[in-house]
Design a protein around this motif. Structure first.
Motif, mmCIF file in Angstrom:
data_model
loop_
_atom_site.group_PDB
_atom_site.id
_atom_site.type_symbol
_atom_site.label_atom_id
_atom_site.label_comp_id
_atom_site.label_asym_id
_atom_site.label_seq_id
_atom_site.Cartn_x
_atom_site.Cartn_y
_atom_site.Cartn_z
ATOM 1 N N TYR A 159 0.835 -1.208 0.000
ATOM 2 C CA TYR A 159 0.000 0.000 0.000
ATOM 3 C C TYR A 159 0.868 1.255 0.000
ATOM 4 O O TYR A 159 0.685 2.163 -0.820
ATOM 5 C CB TYR A 159 -0.928 -0.015 1.214
ATOM 6 N N LEU A 160 1.825 1.286 0.935
ATOM 7 C CA LEU A 160 2.644 2.493 1.059
ATOM 8 C C LEU A 160 3.430 2.769 -0.218
ATOM 9 O O LEU A 160 3.573 3.906 -0.644
ATOM 10 C CB LEU A 160 3.605 2.356 2.247
ATOM 11 N N LEU A 161 3.923 1.696 -0.844
ATOM 12 C CA LEU A 161 4.674 1.889 -2.079
ATOM 13 C C LEU A 161 3.763 2.440 -3.171
ATOM 14 O O LEU A 161 4.085 3.417 -3.841
ATOM 15 C CB LEU A 161 5.278 0.559 -2.542
ATOM 16 N N ALA A 162 2.619 1.834 -3.329
ATOM 17 C CA ALA A 162 1.736 2.206 -4.428
ATOM 18 C C ALA A 162 1.133 3.588 -4.229
ATOM 19 O O ALA A 162 0.995 4.361 -5.170
ATOM 20 C CB ALA A 162 0.632 1.163 -4.580
ATOM 21 N N GLU A 163 0.785 3.914 -2.990
ATOM 22 C CA GLU A 163 0.018 5.134 -2.753
ATOM 23 C C GLU A 163 0.845 6.309 -2.251
ATOM 24 O O GLU A 163 0.464 7.449 -2.411
ATOM 25 C CB GLU A 163 -1.107 4.866 -1.743
ATOM 26 N N VAL A 164 1.945 6.024 -1.571
ATOM 27 C CA VAL A 164 2.675 7.125 -0.944
ATOM 28 C C VAL A 164 4.082 7.301 -1.499
ATOM 29 O O VAL A 164 4.381 8.268 -2.192
ATOM 30 C CB VAL A 164 2.744 6.932 0.590
ATOM 31 N N PHE A 165 4.946 6.320 -1.224
ATOM 32 C CA PHE A 165 6.364 6.546 -1.476
ATOM 33 C C PHE A 165 6.766 6.366 -2.931
ATOM 34 O O PHE A 165 7.767 6.914 -3.370
ATOM 35 C CB PHE A 165 7.209 5.622 -0.592
ATOM 36 N N ALA A 166 6.029 5.555 -3.685
ATOM 37 C CA ALA A 166 6.434 5.328 -5.071
ATOM 38 C C ALA A 166 5.288 5.636 -6.023
ATOM 39 O O ALA A 166 5.206 5.093 -7.115
ATOM 40 C CB ALA A 166 6.900 3.881 -5.248
ATOM 41 N N ALA A 167 4.396 6.516 -5.568
ATOM 42 C CA ALA A 167 3.192 6.778 -6.360
ATOM 43 C C ALA A 167 3.531 7.333 -7.741
ATOM 44 O O ALA A 167 2.894 6.989 -8.727
ATOM 45 C CB ALA A 167 2.276 7.740 -5.605
ATOM 46 N N ASP A 168 4.597 8.164 -7.792
ATOM 47 C CA ASP A 168 4.913 8.787 -9.083
ATOM 48 C C ASP A 168 6.155 8.167 -9.721
ATOM 49 O O ASP A 168 6.801 8.771 -10.553
ATOM 50 C CB ASP A 168 5.108 10.298 -8.872
ATOM 51 N N SER A 169 6.492 6.968 -9.301
ATOM 52 C CA SER A 169 7.722 6.379 -9.818
ATOM 53 C C SER A 169 7.415 5.342 -10.871
ATOM 54 O O SER A 169 6.428 4.602 -10.779
ATOM 55 C CB SER A 169 8.512 5.742 -8.658
ATOM 56 N N VAL A 170 8.283 5.285 -11.897
ATOM 57 C CA VAL A 170 8.065 4.293 -12.942
ATOM 58 C C VAL A 170 8.565 2.918 -12.507
ATOM 59 O O VAL A 170 8.046 1.899 -12.912
ATOM 60 C CB VAL A 170 8.778 4.704 -14.253
ATOM 61 N N SER A 173 9.415 1.921 -7.036
ATOM 62 C CA SER A 173 10.201 1.876 -5.805
ATOM 63 C C SER A 173 10.437 3.293 -5.296
ATOM 64 O O SER A 173 10.146 4.271 -5.974
ATOM 65 C CB SER A 173 11.539 1.180 -6.052
ATOM 66 N N THR A 174 10.990 3.393 -4.129
ATOM 67 C CA THR A 174 11.272 4.705 -3.560
ATOM 68 C C THR A 174 12.371 5.383 -4.368
ATOM 69 O O THR A 174 13.101 4.730 -5.120
ATOM 70 C CB THR A 174 11.753 4.582 -2.101
ATOM 71 N N ARG A 175 12.508 6.694 -4.168
ATOM 72 C CA ARG A 175 13.555 7.407 -4.891
ATOM 73 C C ARG A 175 14.910 6.911 -4.431
ATOM 74 O O ARG A 175 15.082 6.458 -3.304
ATOM 75 C CB ARG A 175 13.428 8.909 -4.645
ATOM 76 N N GLU A 176 15.882 6.992 -5.340
ATOM 77 C CA GLU A 176 17.217 6.491 -5.018
ATOM 78 C C GLU A 176 17.868 7.356 -3.941
ATOM 79 O O GLU A 176 17.685 8.572 -3.910
ATOM 80 C CB GLU A 176 18.078 6.480 -6.272
ATOM 81 N N LEU A 177 18.606 6.686 -3.056
ATOM 82 C CA LEU A 177 19.271 7.423 -1.979
ATOM 83 C C LEU A 177 20.436 8.228 -2.530
ATOM 84 O O LEU A 177 21.164 7.748 -3.408
ATOM 85 C CB LEU A 177 19.800 6.440 -0.935
ATOM 86 N N PRO A 178 20.638 9.442 -2.019
ATOM 87 C CA PRO A 178 21.805 10.228 -2.448
ATOM 88 C C PRO A 178 23.093 9.604 -1.919
ATOM 89 O O PRO A 178 23.052 8.825 -0.969
ATOM 90 C CB PRO A 178 21.547 11.587 -1.805
ATOM 91 N N GLY A 272 23.863 -0.520 0.702
ATOM 92 C CA GLY A 272 25.100 -0.950 0.053
ATOM 93 C C GLY A 272 24.869 -1.620 -1.279
ATOM 94 O O GLY A 272 25.808 -2.034 -1.943
ATOM 95 N N ASN A 273 23.612 -1.767 -1.686
ATOM 96 C CA ASN A 273 23.365 -2.548 -2.889
ATOM 97 C C ASN A 273 22.267 -1.936 -3.751
ATOM 98 O O ASN A 273 22.516 -1.448 -4.839
ATOM 99 C CB ASN A 273 23.017 -3.977 -2.466
ATOM 100 N N THR A 274 21.041 -1.889 -3.229
ATOM 101 C CA THR A 274 19.930 -1.442 -4.077
ATOM 102 C C THR A 274 19.721 0.075 -4.048
ATOM 103 O O THR A 274 19.248 0.649 -5.012
ATOM 104 C CB THR A 274 18.614 -2.103 -3.643
ATOM 105 N N TYR A 275 20.018 0.693 -2.911
ATOM 106 C CA TYR A 275 19.854 2.144 -2.703
ATOM 107 C C TYR A 275 18.418 2.616 -2.857
ATOM 108 O O TYR A 275 18.129 3.792 -2.932
ATOM 109 C CB TYR A 275 20.770 2.962 -3.632
ATOM 110 N N ARG A 276 17.498 1.703 -2.958
ATOM 111 C CA ARG A 276 16.088 2.071 -3.062
ATOM 112 C C ARG A 276 15.276 0.881 -2.593
ATOM 113 O O ARG A 276 15.748 -0.249 -2.579
ATOM 114 C CB ARG A 276 15.724 2.419 -4.500
ATOM 115 N N TYR A 277 14.027 1.152 -2.166
ATOM 116 C CA TYR A 277 13.177 0.038 -1.767
ATOM 117 C C TYR A 277 12.050 -0.121 -2.767
ATOM 118 O O TYR A 277 11.265 0.797 -2.995
ATOM 119 C CB TYR A 277 12.584 0.246 -0.367
ATOM 120 N N GLY A 278 12.004 -1.292 -3.392
ATOM 121 C CA GLY A 278 10.912 -1.577 -4.324
ATOM 122 C C GLY A 278 10.368 -2.959 -4.031
ATOM 123 O O GLY A 278 10.824 -3.641 -3.107
#
Lengths: 377, 530
Positions: A159-170, A173-178, A272-278
Motif C-alpha cells: 500500500y505504502l509503495l503504491a500510494e505514498v512513497f512510489a506513487a509517481d515512480s516508474v 520503488s522509492t527514490r534512489e538514496l543520495p 550498500g546494494n539497491t539504494y532504493r526500496y521496491g
C-alpha cells in the motif's frame, strides 16, 4: 565435585552439537546428490573451488551481514524462550521507511546514515512491539502474532509503495538514496592489509557495522543487568519472577530490541546494494535468520559463524546451475542443517544431562557415606 | 548445635513393627523391597518397603514431597529404581514403562484425569485398547466387556454419554473403569479425593469397597488422615523418602499416625532464649490471595514466627502473596511501617524483603546458570551497586565468600548450580538471601530435602540472623523445626491463619492436632499481640 566441570568440557560440548549437525546435513545432502545422479565429490569440490574465489568470499561476507543481524534479532528472543518469527516483516517495513526517510532528507554523510539507521531501528522495534504488547496485555502467543504481522507488513508495504512513497515512480520503488546516505565500501581497509579485490567486488561497509553491533550485543548479554535478567528469565522464569524480574517488562524490552536489530537487517542491502526500496527488494532473510540463530546457539560469535556459513553456501550454490546440478540442493542443505541442529542439540543435551546426573549421584553417594550420622558439631 | 540435640534425621526411637499380627494370610500381590531412587541432588526414596495384599485398600500416607509419587511412578513403570526389588505375586519383575505395568495388571488413576472430553464413556474406556474385527473397530465387544466390568464392580456409568457432560466424581469412575477394562488387579489412586466434594468421596469409598470385595488391591495415596482411617485396611506411612510405619488401620492410632507423618517424634533443635522482640517488621491484616482466605500476622525484628500446617493449606500462596508473585486481592501488607500491598516484587525486595522459596529448583535457582550468576540473581546489594552493569568480580567475590563461610562443597564459582548437591544448593540460597542484610526473611521449608549437616548449618544461620535483629517468617510442616526455631507459632488450616501461640506453650502432640484440625484453633489473643 571435579574440576572437569570447568571450561574445557563446556567448550567441547559447545562445538559437539554444531559439528554433529553439519555431519548429518552433509550425509543427507550426499544421499540427495546421489539420488539426482550427481557426483557428490565433484559437486562439493566445484562449490568449494568457486566459493573460495576472492570475489565469492567477499560476496558471501556481504550476504552474511544480513543474516547476522536477522540471526541476532531472533536469538535475543530465543534466549528468553520467546520466538520472534516476524523478523522478516520487521526488517522489510523498516527498510521501506528507512529508504523513504533517507531519500527525503538532505544531510551530511555520517548524520544521514545515522538518521536512516535510527528510522530502521525504531520502525522494526515498533512492529515487534505490537506483538509484545499483545502478549503482555492479552496473552497472545508471540509466535502467532509476529508470524501474522509478516503478512500485515507485506500488505502495508504494498500500500505504502503504491500510494505514498512510489506513487509517481516508474520503477515502483522509492527514490534512489543520495551518495551521502550510502555505506562506504571497505576495499581501502582490505588494501591496507595488502589484499586487493577483483573488479566489481566490494566489501560492504555493513560488515563493520555488524562487527560493532555484534560486540555491543555480546557486551549487553554478558555484562549488563539486563543481559543477566534475560539469561535467568530464559533459564528459569519462575525463579526470575520470584526475585523481582518482571516478566512483562522483560518481554517488552526484549521484543523491542529484537525488532530494532531486525530493522538493521534490511540496511546492508538498502545502503550498500539497491539504494532504493521496491517490490523487488531481496526477501527471506528474516526466515533464514531463525536457522542462523539456531545453528549459532544464540551467541553473537556462533551467529557470526553460522551467518558466514549460510552466506558461503548461498554464494557457492550459484555455480551449480552452470554445472547442470539444481542449485536448490543448497536450500535443501540449509533446511537439513536446521533440522539436524535441533536434533543434535537435543542429543548432546541428553548426553550432558545423563553425565551430570551420574556425577551428582556419585557425589551424593560419597557425601552420604562420609556424612557423620550423629551430631553435627 | 547444643550438645543435647541429637541428629533430627535419626530413625524414631520405637519404629513400628514392620508386620502387624493381624495380617491376613493371603500372599502379597505387590511387594517393593528396599527401593531407592535418587534424582540429581535429592534422594527421593531410600530403603522403601511396601507390601500390598489382594482384597485390601492399602493407604500410603505422607506429606507432599515425602516420596509417595516417586514410589508410585516406580510401581507404574514410569521411573526405574536405582536399587531394590519389585515383586508381583512373588515374582521379581522389571517394569520399564507404564505399558509393562498395565500388562502386569497394575493400573493408575491419576489425580488429573486423562480423558478426551468430546468422546463418549465407552470410547474413552476402549481408547488405546480397542478390539477390532477384520481391521474395523469392534464397538460391540468393547461395550459388552465394559458392561461386564461395570456390573462386576458395581461402577455404574452410562457408556454412551460424552465425558464433557459428566461431573468430577463420574469422570473419576470412568478413569477407574478404564483401568479395570485393561485387566488391572492392582489399582493406584493418586490423591483421588483431592478433587471431590464430600458426597462424591462417599461414592468413591463405596466403589472401593466393591473392588476390595472382588479381591483387587487398591493403593490409596493421600495425606488426609480422616479419609485414610475411613477407607483403608492397611496403612504405610512415608516420610523423608522412606517408609517409617506400616500397620493395620484397625490398630492405627490417629495421633501416632499424625506424628509419624510429620515427624513429631523426633527431638527438636534446641530453642535459644530470645533476645526480645523489637518493632514490627512485617505485618499483614486480613490478607486474601487465592486459597489464602484470611491471613493476619505480625513479625517483629529479632523474632521467628512459625506458620505451621500440613502442606496444601495455603502456605505456598501466602509466601507468594508476601513476595509479590501472587496478587493480593484484599487486606494489607506492611514492611516496617510502609504499605507494600501494591508494590511489585522488586520494590518489596529493595525494601529489605528476602525469601528462601519452598521449591529450590523452581523458584530459588536457575540450575544451568553458574553459582555467581545465581548469587547475582538474589542479591539486591550487588544489583544496586552495579546499577545497570554486572560487576562480575563483586559477584564472584561474594560467591567465594559464601562458599568459604558456609562450607559449600563446590569446585569453583563458575560451575552450574545443578552440579551441587541439594544441601549445598540450599546453603547457597540461604547465604545469598541473608547476604544483603534484609529486614524480613521468608523461609519456606528451608531444610526440606537437605542432608543433616546442611540442616544444622541452615538452622544456625537462621538463629544467628534472628539474634541480629532479623524478622523471620518460617513456613514449615516439620514439627521439630517449628518448635525448635520459632518464638511464636500460627497454624494454617484451609487457607486461614490461627491466632499466634508462644512456642513454649506447644507440645509436638498439640501442634500436630492443631495442624490436622483435630483440635480447634486456640481462642487466644489476636495474632500479633505478644
Amino acid at each position: 565435585m571435579r574440576p572437569a566441570w570447568a571450561t574445557g568440557r563446556g567448550a567441547l560440548s559447545t562445538l559437539a552439537a554444531p559439528a554433529l549437525a553439519l555431519l548429518i546435513a552433509l550425509t543427507v545432502s550426499t544421499a540427495l546428490l546421489l539420488t539426482v545422479g550427481a557426483s557428490p565429490g565433484a559437486t562439493y569440490l566445484t562449490m568449494l573451488e568457486f566459493g573460495v574465489r576472492p570475489d565469492s568470499l567477499v560476496s558471501a561476507v556481504n550476504r552474511s551481514t544480513i543474516y547476522f543481524f536477522a540471526g541476532l534479532a531472533v536469538a535475543l528472543t530465543f534466549r528468553m524462550n520467546l520466538f520472534n518469527i516476524g523478523v522478516e516483516g520487521q526488517c522489510r517495513i523498516a527498510a521501506l521507511l528507512a529508504a523513504a526517510a533517507g531519500a527525503s532528507l538532505d544531510l551530511p554523510a555520517p548524520l544521514h546514515l545515522a538518521v536512516i539507521c535510527l528510522v530502521a531501528v525504531l520502525t522494526g522495534a515498533v512492529w515487534a512491539g505490537i506483538a509484545a504488547l499483545l502478549k503482555v496485555w492479552r496473552g497472545v502467543s508471540e509466535v502467532l502474532s509476529t508470524l501474522l504481522l509478516n503478512y500485515v507488513a507485506t500488505a502495508v508495504i504494498a500500500y505504502l509503495l503504491a500510494e505514498v512513497f512510489a506513487a509517481d515512480s516508474v520503477t515502483g520503488s522509492t527514490r534512489e538514496l543520495p551518495p551521502s546516505a550510502r555505506l562506504p565500501v571497505l576495499d581501502g581497509l582490505l588494501a591496507s592489509f595488502g589484499l586487493s579485490l577483483p573488479a566489481g567486488a566490494h566489501l560492504g561497509g555493513a560488515v563493520l557495522g555488524a562487527v560493532v553491533f555484534g560486540a555491543a550485543v555480546h557486551w549487553t548479554l554478558t555484562r549488563t543487568l539486563y543481559g543477566h535478567d534475560l539469561r535467568i528469565s530464559g533459564l528459569n522464569p519462575a525463579a526470575a519472577r520470584a526475585h523481582g524480574i518482571d516478566p512483562r517488562r522483560m518481554i517488552i524490552v526484549t521484543m523491542l530490541v529484537s525488532g530494532g536489530l531486525a530493522g538493521l537487517a534490511g540496511l546492508p542491502d538498502l545502503l550498500g546494494n539497491t539504494y532504493r526500496y521496491g517490490l523487488d527488494f531481496p526477501s527471506g532473510a528474516g526466515y533464514t535468520g531463525i536457522a542462523v540463530a539456531l545453528l549459532g546457539r544464540n551467541t553473537p560469535v556462533g551467529i557470526a559463524l553460522s551467518a558466514l556459513l549460510f552466506g558461503f553456501l548461498e554464494r557457492s550454490a550459484l555455480i551449480l546451475d552452470i554445472q547442470g546440478i539444481p542449485k536448490e540442493i543448497v536450500t535443501i542443505m540449509q533446511g537439513v542443517i536446521v533440522i539436524s541442529v535441533v536434533v543434535a542439540y537435543e542429543v548432546v543435551r541428553r548426553v550432558e544431562r545423563r553425565r551430570t546426573a551420574r556425577l551428582v549421584r556419585e557425589e551424593t553417594a560419597r557425601t552420604v557415606a562420609s556424612e557423620p550420622v550423629g551430631q553435627a558439631s | 548445635m547444643s550438645p543435647h540435640t541429637p541428629s533430627p534425621r535419626t530413625p524414631p526411637p520405637h519404629p513400628p513393627s514392620p508386620r502387624s499380627p493381624s495380617e491376613p494370610g493371603r500372599s502379597p500381590l505387590v511387594e517393593l523391597r528396599h527401593i531407592s531412587k535418587r534424582y540429581p541432588g535429592v534422594v527421593a526414596n531410600r530403603d522403601m518397603n511396601l507390601v500390598v495384599r489382594p482384597g485390601q485398600v492399602h493407604a500410603v500416607v505422607g506429606e507432599n514431597g515425602a516420596g509417595k509419587s516417586t514410589l508410585m511412578r516406580i510401581l507404574y513403570g514410569e521411573e526405574q529404581p536405582d536399587g531394590g526389588e519389585l515383586l508381583l505375586s512373588g515374582e521379581p519383575v522389571r517394569l520399564r514403562s507404564p505399558a509393562d505395568a498395565i500388562a502386569a495388571g497394575i493400573g493408575m488413576v491419576h489425580q488429573h484425569f486423562m480423558l478426551a472430553e468430546n468422546l463418549t464413556v465407552l470410547e474413552n474406556v476402549i481408547l488405546g485398547a480397542e478390539t477390532s474385527r477384520w481391521g474395523l473397530l469392534d464397538r460391540r465387544s468393547g461395550r459388552r466387556a465394559l458392561e461386564e466390568v461395570s456390573e462386576r464392580y458395581g461402577l455404574d456409568v452410562d457408556p454412551d454419554v460424552t465425558v464433557e457432560h459428566l461431573g468430577v466424581g463420574q469422570r473419576q469412575r470412568v478413569e477407574i473403569l478404564k483401568v479395570l477394562y485393561r485387566g488391572a488387579r492392582v489399582l493406584i489412586l493418586d490423591e483421588p479425593t483431592a478433587v471431590l466434594v464430600p458426597d462424591e468421596v462417599r461414592a468413591l469409598f463405596d466403589s472401593l469397597a466393591g473392588l476390595r470385595a472382588r479381591g483387587l488391591a487398591v493403593i490409596f495415596i493421600s495425606h488426609k488422615l480422616d479419609e485414610v482411617l475411613a477407607v483403608s485396611d492397611h496403612v504405610t506411612v512415608i516420610r523423608a523418602g522412606t517408609s517409617v510405619g506400616d500397620f493395620a488401620t484397625s490398630e492405627a492410632d490417629p495421633r501416632r499416625l499424625s506424628r509419624l507423618i510429620i515427624g513429631g517424634e523426633l527431638p527438636a533443635p534446641a530453642t535459644r532464649d530470645r533476645t526480645g522482640g523489637g518493632p514490627v517488621a512485617l505485618r499483614s491484616r486480613g490478607l486474601r490471595a487465592g486459597p489464602v482466605a484470611e491471613a493476619t500476622l505480625e513479625v517483629a525484628r529479632g523474632e521467628i514466627l512459625g506458620v505451621a500446617g500440613v502442606q496444601g493449606n495455603g502456605q505456598s500462596e501466602l509466601i507468594d502473596a508476601i513476595t509479590g508473585v501472587r496478587e493480593i486481592s484484599a487486606g494489607s501488607l506492611h514492611l516496617a511501617e510502609r504499605d507494600v500491598t501494591r508494590l511489585d516484587t522488586r520494590q518489596r525486595r529493595r525494601l529489605g524483603l528476602a525469601c528462601i522459596p519452598e521449591d529450590r529448583h523452581r523458584q530459588a535457582l536457575a540450575l544451568p546458570a553458574t553459582l555467581w550468576e545465581n548469587v547475582m540473581l538474589g542479591s539486591e546489594d550487588l544489583r544496586r551497586r552495579g546499577r545497570w552493569r554486572v560487576d562480575r568480580k563483586a559477584a564472584r567475590d561474594l560467591t567465594r565468600e559464601l562458599i568459604a563461610r558456609l562450607d559449600i562443597k563446590a569446585p569453583s564459582v563458575d560451575v552450574p548450580a545443578a552440579a551441587l548437591s541439594g544441601g549445598n544448593q540450599q546453603k547457597l540460597v540461604v547465604g545469598r538471601e541473608l547476604s544483603g542484610r534484609p529486614a524480613v526473611l521468608l523461609a519456606a521449608h528451608p531444610t526440606r530435602g537437605v542432608d543433616v549437616g546442611a540442616q544444622a548449618v541452615i538452622w544456625e544461620l537462621l538463629r544467628d540472623a534472628r539474634d541480629d535483629g532479623l524478622a523471620i517468617l518460617l513456613v514449615s510442616a516439620d514439627l521439630d523445626e517449628v518448635l525448635g526455631l520459632c518464638d511464636r507459632v500460627q497454624v494454617m488450616l484451609r487457607g486461614r491463619l490461627s491466632a499466634a501461640v508462644p512456642a513454649a506453650e506447644l507440645t509436638p502432640q498439640r501442634l500436630g492436632r492443631l495442624m490436622t484440625g483435630t483440635e480447634p484453633e486456640p481462642a487466644g489473643p489476636v495474632a500479633g499481640a505478644r
